[in-house]
Design an enzyme around this catalytic site. Structure first.
Site, PDB file in Angstrom:
ATOM      1  CB  SER A 170      47.037  35.056  38.021  1.00  0.00           C
ATOM      2  OG  SER A 170      45.980  35.054  37.079  1.00  0.00           O
TER       3      SER A 170
ATOM      4  CG  HIS B  68      49.999  33.051  35.185  1.00  0.00           C
ATOM      5  ND1 HIS B  68      50.669  31.946  34.677  1.00  0.00           N
ATOM      6  CD2 HIS B  68      48.682  32.703  35.222  1.00  0.00           C
ATOM      7  CE1 HIS B  68      49.791  30.990  34.432  1.00  0.00           C
ATOM      8  NE2 HIS B  68      48.575  31.423  34.746  1.00  0.00           N
TER       9      HIS B  68
ATOM     10  CG  ASP C 229      45.269  32.846  33.955  1.00  0.00           C
ATOM     11  OD1 ASP C 229      45.821  31.742  33.783  1.00  0.00           O
ATOM     12  OD2 ASP C 229      45.373  33.506  35.006  1.00  0.00           O
TER      13      ASP C 229
ATOM     14  CG  MET D 121      40.384  31.623  30.638  1.00  0.00           C
ATOM     15  SD  MET D 121      39.355  31.815  32.099  1.00  0.00           S
ATOM     16  CE  MET D 121      40.611  31.785  33.387  1.00  0.00           C
TER      17      MET D 121
ATOM     18  CG  HIS E 195      47.474  29.068  31.868  1.00  0.00           C
ATOM     19  ND1 HIS E 195      46.888  28.997  33.116  1.00  0.00           N
ATOM     20  CD2 HIS E 195      47.171  27.884  31.250  1.00  0.00           C
ATOM     21  CE1 HIS E 195      46.252  27.837  33.244  1.00  0.00           C
ATOM     22  NE2 HIS E 195      46.404  27.148  32.127  1.00  0.00           N
TER      23      HIS E 195
ATOM     24  CG  MET F 251      43.228  27.738  30.687  1.00  0.00           C
ATOM     25  SD  MET F 251      42.775  28.632  32.178  1.00  0.00           S
ATOM     26  CE  MET F 251      43.816  30.076  31.962  1.00  0.00           C
TER      27      MET F 251
ATOM     28  CG  MET G 224      45.800  23.653  35.638  1.00  0.00           C
ATOM     29  SD  MET G 224      46.208  25.410  35.720  1.00  0.00           S
ATOM     30  CE  MET G 224      44.804  26.077  36.636  1.00  0.00           C
TER      31      MET G 224
ATOM     32  CG  ASP H  65      47.473  28.795  37.527  1.00  0.00           C
ATOM     33  OD1 ASP H  65      46.945  29.518  38.376  1.00  0.00           O
ATOM     34  OD2 ASP H  65      47.322  28.946  36.291  1.00  0.00           O
TER      35      ASP H  65
HETATM   36  C1  DX5 Z   1      42.638  29.660  36.616  1.00  0.00           C
HETATM   37  C2  DX5 Z   1      43.866  30.425  36.193  1.00  0.00           C
HETATM   38  C3  DX5 Z   1      44.649  30.957  37.301  1.00  0.00           C
HETATM   39  C4  DX5 Z   1      43.936  31.913  38.211  1.00  0.00           C
HETATM   40  C5  DX5 Z   1      44.519  31.737  39.566  1.00  0.00           C
HETATM   41  O1  DX5 Z   1      42.119  28.993  35.541  1.00  0.00           O
HETATM   42  O2  DX5 Z   1      44.719  29.598  35.420  1.00  0.00           O
HETATM   43  O3  DX5 Z   1      45.894  31.503  36.857  1.00  0.00           O
HETATM   44  O4  DX5 Z   1      44.037  33.256  37.825  1.00  0.00           O
HETATM   45  O5  DX5 Z   1      43.792  32.467  40.470  1.00  0.00           O
HETATM   46  P1  DX5 Z   1      43.901  32.245  42.038  1.00  0.00           P
HETATM   47  O6  DX5 Z   1      45.324  32.476  42.412  1.00  0.00           O
HETATM   48  O7  DX5 Z   1      42.967  33.289  42.568  1.00  0.00           O
HETATM   49  O8  DX5 Z   1      43.458  30.845  42.329  1.00  0.00           O
HETATM   50 ZN    ZN Z   2      46.750  30.364  34.908  1.00  0.00          ZN
END
Ligand code: DX5
Ligand code: ZN
Length: 217
Positions: free
Chosen positions: A6, A30, A32, A34, A63, A65, A135, A173
């Site tokens: 990630s 990956h 993320d 947000m 991903h 969010m 998740m 994840d």
């Molecule tokens: C959280 C993200 C993850 C995050 C995971 O909302 O979707 O992908 O980056 O981070 P770690 O591996 O540090 O838990």
């Molecule tokens: Zn993620």
């Protein structure tokens, strides 16, 4: 087992170095995204995804969010995503339609659930989704602790996928690392997302290697 580092935990001043690490040692990027509304955090968007796409030799897994994910799926496809996942909690009864429209863009579509969403809610989506993302922390932040109940949730989703005669990947994840990768593999996970356990490790390549081979250990 496929490993998807990630980028949220990467070094944003030296992204080229971390992109190279994924190209060489891992399987999937990956990313993320947000929006500060669906989750109480804001990460990055199109410019970062496009920049990574220019150097990536592995697929980009975005991903989302965000609220109203249907508004942005096409732009992330254009930015270079070859997998796009969105939260069931953000799309609800529009989920199945969104899966089809992501697939119509030539992109693999994934449905995501947070730890408090009953797994049964996404059973109808398993009929058509290309992958499911479970998740194992609440979406929003890297560096959280793995929620152990996630193992049973993975098993339940794996059993349902089998029951309907499909074989789609389960991505996991949140709080994933070499310590729990073996259990996750046994429970039925096929793609492990890992942020902190890769990029904050003294030897990121070694961390990826340990997770990749977790089933054998
Ligand atoms: C959280 C993200 C993850 C995050 C995971 O909302 O979707 O992908 O980056 O981070 P770690 O591996 O540090 O838990
Ligand atoms: Zn993620």
């Amino acid at each position: 087992m496929l490993i998807a580092p990630s980028i949220l935990a990467a070094d944003f001043l030296h992204l080229d170095k971390d992109v190279e690490l994924v190209n060489r040692h891992a399987d999937i990027f990956h990313l993320d995204v947000m929006d500060g509304i669906f989750v109480p955090n804001i990460s990055f968007g199109f410019p970062v995804v496009e920049a990574i796409a220019l150097k990536a030799e592995k697929p980009l897994d975005v991903h989302l969010m965000i609220v109203e994910p249907w508004k942005y799926a096409e732009r992330f496809a254009k930015a270079g995503a070859s997998m796009i996942s969105f939260h069931y909690e953000a799309a609800l009864d529009k989920s199945q339609e969104l899966i089809s429209s992501i697939q119509a863009l030539g992109v693999k579509a994934g449905i995501v659930i947070n730890p408090d969403c009953p797994v049964e809610k996404v059973f109808p989506c398993l009929e058509t989704a290309d992958f499911v993302l479970i998740m194992s922390v609440f979406a929003g932040f890297g560096g959280q602790k793995f929620i152990p109940d996630s193992l049973d949730r993975i098993k339940a989703v794996r059993a349902q996928i089998r029951k309907i005669g499909r074989d789609i990947p389960i991505e996991v994840d949140g709080g994933v690392g070499p310590d729990n990768a073996g259990e996750l593999a046994k429970a039925g996970a096929s793609i492990l997302v890992a942020g902190s356990s890769v990029f904050k490790a003294p030897d990121p390549a070694e961390a990826i290697f340990l997770m990749k081979n977790a089933r054998l250990r």
